[in-house]
Design a protein around this motif. Structure first.
Motif, PDB file in Angstrom:
ATOM      1  N   ASP A  86       0.830  -1.207   0.000  1.00 30.17           N
ATOM      2  CA  ASP A  86       0.000   0.000   0.000  1.00 30.17           C
ATOM      3  C   ASP A  86       0.868   1.262   0.000  1.00 30.17           C
ATOM      4  O   ASP A  86       0.608   2.209  -0.752  1.00 30.17           O
ATOM      5  CB  ASP A  86      -0.885  -0.006   1.253  1.00 30.17           C
TER       6      ASP A  86
ATOM      7  N   MET B 136       1.238   4.127  -3.118  1.00 33.25           N
ATOM      8  CA  MET B 136       0.934   5.548  -2.931  1.00 33.25           C
ATOM      9  C   MET B 136       2.190   6.423  -2.883  1.00 33.25           C
ATOM     10  O   MET B 136       2.080   7.632  -2.703  1.00 33.25           O
ATOM     11  CB  MET B 136       0.078   5.739  -1.682  1.00 33.25           C
ATOM     12  N   SER B 137       3.368   5.842  -3.055  1.00 30.01           N
ATOM     13  CA  SER B 137       4.575   6.674  -3.171  1.00 30.01           C
ATOM     14  C   SER B 137       5.118   6.533  -4.586  1.00 30.01           C
ATOM     15  O   SER B 137       4.684   7.246  -5.492  1.00 30.01           O
ATOM     16  CB  SER B 137       5.602   6.278  -2.098  1.00 30.01           C
TER      17      SER B 137
ATOM     18  N   PHE C 289      -0.199   6.415  -7.056  1.00 30.17           N
ATOM     19  CA  PHE C 289      -1.648   6.372  -6.805  1.00 30.17           C
ATOM     20  C   PHE C 289      -2.022   7.256  -5.621  1.00 30.17           C
ATOM     21  O   PHE C 289      -1.245   7.386  -4.661  1.00 30.17           O
ATOM     22  CB  PHE C 289      -2.108   4.936  -6.519  1.00 30.17           C
ATOM     23  N   SER C 290      -3.221   7.817  -5.675  1.00 24.77           N
ATOM     24  CA  SER C 290      -3.773   8.498  -4.502  1.00 24.77           C
ATOM     25  C   SER C 290      -4.689   7.520  -3.777  1.00 24.77           C
ATOM     26  O   SER C 290      -5.180   6.545  -4.361  1.00 24.77           O
ATOM     27  CB  SER C 290      -4.567   9.730  -4.921  1.00 24.77           C
ATOM     28  N   LEU C 291      -4.927   7.799  -2.504  1.00 32.20           N
ATOM     29  CA  LEU C 291      -5.865   6.967  -1.747  1.00 32.20           C
ATOM     30  C   LEU C 291      -7.248   7.013  -2.399  1.00 32.20           C
ATOM     31  O   LEU C 291      -7.954   6.001  -2.447  1.00 32.20           O
ATOM     32  CB  LEU C 291      -5.928   7.458  -0.295  1.00 32.20           C
TER      33      LEU C 291
ATOM     34  N   ARG D  63       1.033  12.007 -11.620  1.00 30.00           N
ATOM     35  CA  ARG D  63       0.815  10.688 -11.020  1.00 30.00           C
ATOM     36  C   ARG D  63       0.255   9.700 -12.036  1.00 30.00           C
ATOM     37  O   ARG D  63       0.638   8.529 -12.069  1.00 30.00           O
ATOM     38  CB  ARG D  63      -0.100  10.798  -9.801  1.00 30.00           C
TER      39      ARG D  63
END
Lengths: 242, 242
Positions: A20, A24-25, A29-31, B100
């Motif tokens: 996860d 996200m790093s 990806f964003s949450l 992103r």
């Protein structure tokens, strides 16, 4: 060899958290994105298990973390799929994403309830979005009470990521402990099954279609083929594997 | 009466912008969520129109705004659906969400190209994600050149929201203007068809399944029934309506 291949499918609590973080790093990806796709896959698994013609009302029980957030996203898609969802969401951290998911649901006229006893009695089915891969005991109220109701309820239950109260790595609670009698009908594992899924005998779906085969290889788990444009794929049950 | 009902289906450029603003303010949606669902619906429309068994390679031409962002999301899902997407993305504003989306694609080994002439020649099909509902002329380079290539190309084209170069409200350019000869095969309208769609005769899908019927009523357009868990619904063509 076969046993070792099966073991590789599982993603421990520690490795799920690391994946996860990576998504996200360096993954970019964003949450919001991950939760949208995860929640959509859960709603699709509900649809495949209990289409709205058979079980129209669905009680979504949302926990305080990201598993609860997945449940809120799923509730929105279930409403758009033609279900009548009701949401029980007793612990609401003041985080922007959860506040927005709540707003989206109220705009869609999805109702929230504080009366879990009545809500379980009235629901055709239940979506368990209480605890996910970051769950660590002990369970606190009101969820001790809720898990007790799920143990005694005869309603069909779809659980997101793990059956809530089960240990992510070691599986069901021991006899006499909270949740020892809780066995959902359907499990939707997100990204990869957690080790607790070894003890689950019902219908089993995999969702969270955003991982490349290369990343899965690197992280030591296998990815099945998803059919067509589906966001979930049904996995063989533990019995079929034997 | 029939004509007036049909007219109500369309969402003008001004009203589409106002709806977007409402969704991201009182609606509680983030751009990440809306773009994820919009892009996923575009990928599903590509799949329904040209399944990967028939047209495997797809060139995604992404413009500088949110239509381009939808295209980048679609490219990611197309890769996961089994296509071989290539992305032409000549103008890249330094915004976090676009950066992103770019990272997500490079992690999935989706290739980017600077050579649009070769890319169009080699592609089985094209996803036009250049301009959306906020498009205002004039078209600037390199897109003047790109639209010219799309006009002369015989490759199947799926356009997102509007055929790029068409005026959102008034439709195709006049004879002799840039894009006057550009007619895509498939159109994916997002949220609701824009007035330009009245002039489109090919297969027409609606995507962006996140609007309630109440909100559509308030905004003066109608929502068709989406089938099952699909994120797109095929609309009758202009010919079938007559």
């Amino acid at each position: 060899m076969a046993a070792s291949r099966v073991r590789q499918m599982y993603l421990s609590a520690k490795n799920a958290a690391a994946l996860d973080t990576e998504l996200m790093s360096s993954g970019g990806f964003s949450l919001d994105q991950l939760m949208e796709l995860a929640g959509l896959s859960c709603a699709q698994a509900v649809y495949k298990s209990y289409p709205p013609e058979s079980k129209r009302s669905v009680l979504v029980i949302a926990g305080p973390g990201n598993n609860g957030g997945d449940g809120l996203v799923a509730a929105r898609h279930l409403k758009l799929f033609g279900y009548s969802p009701t949401v029980y969401y007793p612990k609401r951290p003041n985080r922007d994403i959860y506040n927005r998911l709540y707003t989206q649901l109220t705009n869609l006229k999805v109702s929230f309830t504080d009366d879990i006893d009545t809500a379980i009695t009235e629901a055709d089915q239940i979506l368990d979005a209480i605890f996910g891969f970051s769950f660590t005991p002990p369970i606190r109220d009101p969820f001790v009470h809720v898990i007790g109701l799920l143990e005694s309820s005869k309603k069909p239950v779809v659980s997101i990521d793990i059956p809530s109260s089960w240990d992510v790595d070691s599986g069901p609670p021991n006899a006499g402990e909270i949740g020892a009698g809780f066995v959902p009908n359907v499990l939707v594992s997100l990204t990869a099954p957690k080790p607790a899924a070894r003890f689950f005998k019902g219908r089993h779906f995999l969702g969270g279609r955003f991982i490349s085969k290369e990343l899965a290889d690197k992280r030591g788990f296998s990815l099945p083929e998803y059919p067509g444009v589906d966001q979930v794929v049904e996995l063989p049950t533990e019995n079929e594997k034997l």
